[in-house]
Design an enzyme around this catalytic site. Structure first.
Site, PDB file in Angstrom:
ATOM      1  N   TYR A   1     -26.175   7.190  16.076  1.00 53.05           N
ATOM      2  CA  TYR A   1     -25.297   8.350  16.237  1.00 53.05           C
ATOM      3  C   TYR A   1     -25.675   9.486  15.278  1.00 53.05           C
ATOM      4  O   TYR A   1     -25.304  10.632  15.489  1.00 53.05           O
ATOM      5  CB  TYR A   1     -23.827   7.974  16.025  1.00 53.05           C
TER       6      TYR A   1
ATOM      7  N   LYS B   1     -29.643  -6.417  18.089  1.00 54.67           N
ATOM      8  CA  LYS B   1     -30.551  -6.749  19.194  1.00 54.67           C
ATOM      9  C   LYS B   1     -31.924  -7.029  18.598  1.00 54.67           C
ATOM     10  O   LYS B   1     -32.903  -6.311  18.865  1.00 54.67           O
ATOM     11  CB  LYS B   1     -30.616  -5.575  20.193  1.00 54.67           C
TER      12      LYS B   1
ATOM     13  N   ASP C   1     -25.520  -8.211  23.509  1.00 54.70           N
ATOM     14  CA  ASP C   1     -25.112  -8.454  24.900  1.00 54.70           C
ATOM     15  C   ASP C   1     -24.393  -9.793  25.011  1.00 54.70           C
ATOM     16  O   ASP C   1     -23.392  -9.929  25.735  1.00 54.70           O
ATOM     17  CB  ASP C   1     -26.303  -8.366  25.867  1.00 54.70           C
TER      18      ASP C   1
ATOM     19  N   ASP D   1     -19.193   0.109  18.077  1.00 59.25           N
ATOM     20  CA  ASP D   1     -18.332   0.980  18.878  1.00 59.25           C
ATOM     21  C   ASP D   1     -17.910   0.260  20.169  1.00 59.25           C
ATOM     22  O   ASP D   1     -16.729   0.172  20.518  1.00 59.25           O
ATOM     23  CB  ASP D   1     -19.142   2.252  19.208  1.00 59.25           C
TER      24      ASP D   1
ATOM     25  N   ASP E   1     -14.113  -1.848  21.077  1.00 59.80           N
ATOM     26  CA  ASP E   1     -13.260  -1.477  22.209  1.00 59.80           C
ATOM     27  C   ASP E   1     -13.001  -2.675  23.120  1.00 59.80           C
ATOM     28  O   ASP E   1     -11.893  -2.828  23.654  1.00 59.80           O
ATOM     29  CB  ASP E   1     -13.885  -0.334  23.019  1.00 59.80           C
TER      30      ASP E   1
END
Ligand code: NAD
Length: 360
Positions: free
Chosen positions: A141, A191, A223, A247, A251
Site C-alpha cells: 500500500y 505467500k 489463500d 486487510d 474483514d
C-alpha cells in the site's frame, strides 16, 4: 500523570456511537477519579464542512500530544465527490501516517448467544476469539515505485511490495507479545511460495520465534488462511500479517462474528500511543435513526484502557459488562432476533448500571 484523550466522533453514526462511548468514559472517570484530560474535535466530512479540510492542523497537533485517540467513523455520500485530498478518509490516513500507527489490532470474537447472527454454522463458530495483527504503514500500500504508465504499449500499472527487517520485527514483537497475553499461539500469514518479500518475512518471524519459546509459532499461506478462517476459525489465537493480506483476512474474520457493530480495533505505534475505532463506517443508511450499535465503539474504549491508558483492569470490566449486557438478552437492532430491540441511547445507561453493580 494526566492522560490526554482526543475524541474525534466524525460523521453519520460516528457521532451517535461516540456519544454512548463518552457516557461510559465519563462514568468511569468519576467512579475511579481518573486524571484524564478530554478534548473533542471535528474530523472527516464534519471538519470539511466547518474548516474546509477533513483534519485541521490543530486537531492533528492535539492528536500527536494525546495518549489515546477515540475515533468514531467518517464519510458519507455528501462528501463522495470531493477532490482526493479533502475526502473524509484522508483524515484517517493522515493520522495513521503522522503518528506512525504501524500495528493494527483487530479482535474477532463471538458471544455464543449471537451465534445465529454469524453466516457460519454454530458448531464451527462457537467460542470464536481471534486477534488479527495487521501491519498498517508498509507493504504494497505504501511501497515505491508505484504508478500507472500510459505512454507505453501496452499501458500498465504497478506497485511494490516491500518490507524491511525493522518493519517486520516491530510488528512481530506486537504479535508475539499479544500471543503471550492470550493462548500463546501465533500464526504468521504470507505467500512465501511465490513472493520473495514473503520468504524474507517468514525468515525474520522464524528468527524472532526463538525469543518467545513459549509461543507456538506456525506459518500459513494467505489463500489457505482465507479458507481456514471459514472452515475452522477456532484453530487460531493470534494471526500476524502484512498490510495487504491483513486487510483481507481481518474483514473475513469480522464477518464471522455476525455484526460489524460489535467489533473494535486499535492502531498503535511503538510508544503505545494509539487510535481506537470501531471496524464499521459511518453507516449513512441508519444515521440519525437511533439504531446504531455503539458496542464496537465502547469496546474500542476498552482497548484504549488496555493498550494506551495502563488500566487493563478497567478494560476487563468494560468487556465483561458488554458480555453481561448480551447475556441479559439486550440487543440493538443489528443483532436482534425479534422485533424488540434497544435504541442506541439506551445502551450506555444499561452498561453503566452493570458496571455499578459489579463495583458495589
Ligand atoms: P459501514 O460500515 O458504514 O456500513 C455497512 C453496513 O453495516 C450498513 O448496512 C450499516 O447500516 C451497517 N452498520 C455499520 N455499523 C453499524 C453499527 N454500529 N450498528 C448497526 N449497523 C451498522 O460501511 P459502508 O456502508 O461501506 O460505508 C459507509 C460510509 O462509511 C462510506 O462513506 C465509507 O467511506 C465510510 N467508511 C468509513 C470508515 C471509517 O471511518 N473507518 C470505515 C469504513 C467505511
Amino acid at each position: 500523570m494526566t492522560k490526554n484523550i482526543l475524541i474525534l466522533p466524525g460523521d453519520g453514526i460516528g457521532q451517535e456511537v461516540s456519544t454512548s462511548m463518552k457516557e461510559v468514559l465519563h462514568y468511569l472517570i468519576e467512579e475511579q477519579s481518573l486524571d484524564f484530560k478530554i478534548t473533542e474535535r471535528n474530523v472527516g466530512g464534519s471538519s470539511y464542512d466547518e474548516f474546509g479540510t477533513p483534519l485541521t492542523e490543530e486537531a492533528l497537533k492535539i492528536a500527536k500530544d494525546s495518549d489515546a485517540i477515540l475515533f468514531g467513523a467518517v464519510g458519507g455520500p455528501q462528501w463522495d465527490n470531493l477532490e482526493w485530498d479533502n475526502r473524509p478518509e484522508q483524515a484517517l490516513l493522515a493520522l495513521r501516517k503522522s503518528l506512525s500507527l504501524f500495528a493494527n489490532l483487530r479482535p474477532a470474537f463471538l458471544f455464543n448467544e449471537l451465534a445465529s447472527a454469524s453466516p457460519l454454522k454454530n458448531n464451527i463458530i462457537e467460542n470464536l476469539d481471534i486477534l488479527i495483527v495487521r501491519e498498517l504503514t508498509g507493504g504494497i500500500y505504501f511501497g515505491e515505485p508505484r504508478g500507472i504508465v500510459e505512454n507505453e504499449s501496452p499501458k500498465y500499472g504497478f506497485n511494490t511490495m516491500i518490507y524491511n527487517e525493522d518493519e517486520i520485527r516491530r510488528i512481530a514483537k506486537v504479535a508475539f507479545e499479544a500471543a503471550m497475553n492470550r493462548n500463546r499461539k501465533l500464526c504468521s500469514v504470507e505467500k512465501a511460495n511465490v513472493l520473495e518479500v514473503s520468504k524474507f518475512w517468514r525468515s525474520i518471524i522464524t528468527e524472532m520465534g526463538s525469543e518467545y519459546p513459549e509461543v507456538e509459532l506456525s506459518h500459513q499461506l494467505a489463500d489457505n488462511t482465507a479458507m481456514q478462517l471459514v472452515l475452522n476459525p477456532n484453530q487460531y489465537d493470534v494471526i500476524v500479517s502484512g498490510n495487504l493480506f491483513g486487510d483481507i483476512l481481518s474483514d473475513i474474520a469480522a464477518t464471522l462474528s455476525g455484526s460489524i457493530g460489535m467489533l473494535p480495533s486499535a492502531s498503535l505505534n511503538s510508544s503505545s500511543q494509539g487510535m481506537y475505532e470501531p471496524c464499521h463506517g459511518s453507516a449513512p443508511d441508519i444515521a440519525g435513526k437511533g439504531v446504531a450499535n455503539p458496542i464496537a465503539m465502547i469496546a474500542s474504549l476498552a482497548m484504549a484502557f488496555e493498550y494506551s491508558l495502563d488500566r487493563i483492569d478497567i478494560a476487563k470490566r468494560i468487556e465483561s459488562a458488554i458480555k453481561i449486557f448480551i447475556s441479559n438478552g439486550l440487543r440493538t437492532k443489528d443483532i436482534a432476533t425479534s422485533e424488540e430491540f434497544v435504541q442506541t441511547q439506551d445502551v450506555a445507561p444499561a452498561l453503566i448500571n452493570i458496571l455499578k453493580d459489579g463495583h458495589e
